[in-house]
Design an enzyme around this catalytic site. Structure first.
Site, PDB file in Angstrom:
ATOM      1  N   SER A   1      16.136  20.586 -16.885  1.00  0.00           N
ATOM      2  CA  SER A   1      14.666  21.760 -16.859  1.00  0.00           C
ATOM      3  C   SER A   1      14.623  23.115 -17.753  1.00  0.00           C
ATOM      4  O   SER A   1      15.509  23.880 -17.410  1.00  0.00           O
ATOM      5  CB  SER A   1      13.655  22.214 -15.816  1.00  0.00           C
ATOM      6  OG  SER A   1      12.866  22.764 -15.890  1.00  0.00           O
TER       7      SER A   1
ATOM      8  N   LYS B   1      17.023  20.539 -10.523  1.00  0.00           N
ATOM      9  CA  LYS B   1      16.061  19.610 -11.983  1.00  0.00           C
ATOM     10  C   LYS B   1      17.390  19.013 -12.230  1.00  0.00           C
ATOM     11  O   LYS B   1      17.841  18.581 -13.229  1.00  0.00           O
ATOM     12  CB  LYS B   1      15.114  19.622 -13.230  1.00  0.00           C
ATOM     13  CG  LYS B   1      13.808  20.935 -11.654  1.00  0.00           C
ATOM     14  CD  LYS B   1      13.100  19.716 -11.020  1.00  0.00           C
ATOM     15  CE  LYS B   1      12.541  18.332 -11.218  1.00  0.00           C
ATOM     16  NZ  LYS B   1      11.199  19.120 -12.282  1.00  0.00           N
TER      17      LYS B   1
ATOM     18  N   HIS C   1       0.632  -1.678   0.133  1.00  0.00           N
ATOM     19  CA  HIS C   1       0.010   0.286  -0.098  1.00  0.00           C
ATOM     20  C   HIS C   1       0.958   1.483  -0.660  1.00  0.00           C
ATOM     21  O   HIS C   1       0.759   2.459   0.435  1.00  0.00           O
ATOM     22  CB  HIS C   1      -0.788   0.533   0.919  1.00  0.00           C
ATOM     23  CG  HIS C   1      -1.431  -1.460   1.679  1.00  0.00           C
ATOM     24  ND1 HIS C   1      -2.989  -1.533   1.000  1.00  0.00           N
ATOM     25  CD2 HIS C   1      -1.056  -2.510   1.938  1.00  0.00           C
ATOM     26  CE1 HIS C   1      -3.375  -2.825   1.309  1.00  0.00           C
ATOM     27  NE2 HIS C   1      -2.118  -3.288   1.669  1.00  0.00           N
TER      28      HIS C   1
ATOM     29  N   GLU D   1       9.816   7.713 -17.256  1.00  0.00           N
ATOM     30  CA  GLU D   1       8.813   8.343 -17.811  1.00  0.00           C
ATOM     31  C   GLU D   1       8.238   7.771 -18.650  1.00  0.00           C
ATOM     32  O   GLU D   1       6.757   7.594 -18.721  1.00  0.00           O
ATOM     33  CB  GLU D   1       8.164   9.789 -17.021  1.00  0.00           C
ATOM     34  CG  GLU D   1       9.061  10.017 -15.643  1.00  0.00           C
ATOM     35  CD  GLU D   1       8.668  12.233 -15.679  1.00  0.00           C
ATOM     36  OE1 GLU D   1       8.484  12.743 -15.313  1.00  0.00           O
ATOM     37  OE2 GLU D   1      10.376  12.208 -15.566  1.00  0.00           O
TER      38      GLU D   1
END
Ligand code: ARG
Length: 468
Positions: free
Chosen positions: A286, A292, A165, A299
């Protein structure tokens, strides 16, 4: 390949004799599949050469004609490989090769399309392409598995939380977590091998629907083209796209597995977890935020799992509702197939590279293992002292609550608290709150104990060389 078809078509068609006028440009535009199926050309040439030999053997062609056609097909292959300009009449790859063959050998080219149809031809070429694609994908999956094993070995002695979970659950070896992503890929490879095997049934000889009217030796064709069997029913053979569905299902499941691996790594790479750092070569920056370090490849792995699933659904949707035999709807099969295979072929090396470039923050992983994660071990301790698990669960629950209320680790509670929770606690109970003790209890096969993990790593390595 360049395309000059906008300037009107010089007519070279495999059909059309029964029509008075040419097709409407709108029909030609929608019917044309060359942009999708062009890549089948090496396989269409291969099967056409085998077909020429089969026709000669059946007495339909002379040996000299067959040789001329085969040499002509080789020359067509060289021309295509060297770059050709498409014509408007190049409806699909089969029509293109037929046109080029006419250019190379002249009229004898018209003898090749005897007793065959594009229906058995496209089914055969697509099976050959797919079998080859399965082998290419399998090599990439093997590389991914090797990267998973290498990282697992580096994490063998490191402990980290395992999550249920997405809540800290119990401590595990880092290798155990890493290999939890290895075995699904092993299953994907087995499914891929089964899908490749499903491809290896020869449709050629089925003609358009009823089988070729010439006595070609299909067994010889099967051997020449590397198939394991010949199809038993010509109606089935020209409409059967199960082999594509099997590949697409395999890739959809693989896509889900890669998405899950990617998601673990993306989470673990966030500053909140900070278990891993993505390598420079596999991180993007970024345009606005200089700090970043984005895991784009991961992704995209997570994102493109959806496309693989879409490709499977599109194919099943195409097949469902068709009558038996070949229907033009089936031309759509290759769009889905190529999209999924191309996507996966790009993705796998990027995932493998991302994985190999990770560095782990072992100290962070270890400190994330807090004492309450050994609460189950403490309950198991009481069970070993003949307390029922239900009672033990209650006693340890009290200790967890007490530690929470005081804002301390369970290891910081006084022994008197343990005794108050259960009379069966002895001084050695505190050992149970150490992650290494927790792991050491779990040396059964498939567990995260040090011996079990060592055996698991060995089994993973063996599985890479095992056959069948
Ligand atoms: N381009 C077609 C396909 O991919 C080849 C088969 C065409 N057959 C036909 N009867 N029109 O399915």
């Amino acid at each position: 390949m360049t395309d000059s078809h906008s300037g009107g078509s010089r007519s070279h068609k495999l059909w059309g004799g029964r029509f008075t006028g040419g097709p409407a440009p709108e029909l030609e535009a929608v019917n044309r599949s060359i942009d999708v199926d062009f890549r089948l050309w090496p396989f269409d040439i291969q099967l056409s050469k085998a077909w020429a030999a089969a026709l000669a053997q059946a007495g339909v062609l002379t040996n000299a004609e067959a040789t001329e056609l085969q040499q002509g097909l080789d020359e067509v292959g060289r021309r295509i490989a060297g770059g050709i300009t498409l014509e408007g009449s190049d409806e699909d790859v089969h029509t293109l090769i037929d046109r080029l063959l006419h250019d190379v050998v002249g009229g004898v080219a018209s003898r090749l399309h005897t007793g065959r149809s594009r229906n058995d031809q496209v089914a055969t070429a697509t099976r050959l392409w797919t079998k080859d694609a399965c082998a290419r994908l399998d090599a990439r999956l093997l590389a991914l598995q090797q990267a998973l094993i290498a990282q697992a070995e580096s994490l063998e002695l490191d402990v980290m939380p395992a999550y249920t979970h997405l809540q800290r659950a119990q401590p595990v070896s880092g290798a155990h977590w890493m290999l939890s992503h290895f075995w699904p890929i092993a299953r994907d490879r087995r499914r891929l091998a089964a899908a490749a095997d499903a491809c290896a049934v020869l449709p050629l000889g089925s003609g358009a629907i009823a089988g070729s009217a010439f006595p070609v030796d299909r067994s010889a064709l099967q051997v020449a083209l590397g198939f394991r069997a010949v199809s038993q029913n010509s109606i089935d053979a020209v409409g059967d796209r199960d082999f594509i569905a099997e590949v697409l299902f395999t890739l959809a499941v693989l896509g889900a597995h890669l998405s899950r691996l990617a998601e673990d790594l993306i989470l673990f790479g966030s500053s909140e977890f900070a278990f891993v750092r993505f390598g420079d070569a596999y991180s993007t920056g970024s345009s606005m935020m200089p700090q970043k370090r984005n895991p784009d490849a991961l992704e995209l792995a997570r994102g493109s799992g959806a496309r693989m699933l879409g490709d499977l659904v599109a194919l099943l949707g195409t097949i469902k509702g068709l009558p038996s035999g070949y229907n033009k709807d089936l031309q759509e099969d290759k769009r889905s197939l190529f999209d999924a295979v191309d996507g996966m072929s790009l993705l796998l090396p990027a995932i493998t590279g991302s994985l190999a470039s990770l560095t782990f923050n072992r100290a962070r992983m270890k400190t994330a293992v807090t004492s309450t994660m050994m609460a189950t071990d403490l309950a198991d301790y009481l069970v070993r002292k003949q307390v029922t698990f239900r009672e033990a669960h209650g006693a340890v629950g009290k200790l967890v609550r007490e530690a929470e209320e005081k804002g301390v680790e369970m290891t910081e509670l006084p022994f008197s608290s343990f005794k108050a929770a259960s009379g069966s606690f002895e001084a050695d109970a505190l050992d149970e709150l150490s992650p290494s003790t927790s792991l050491a209890h779990r040396n059964l096969d498939g567990g995260t104990g040090p011996d079990a993990v060592r055996r698991q790593i060995a089994a993973a390595k063996t599985s890479l060389t095992a056959t069948g």
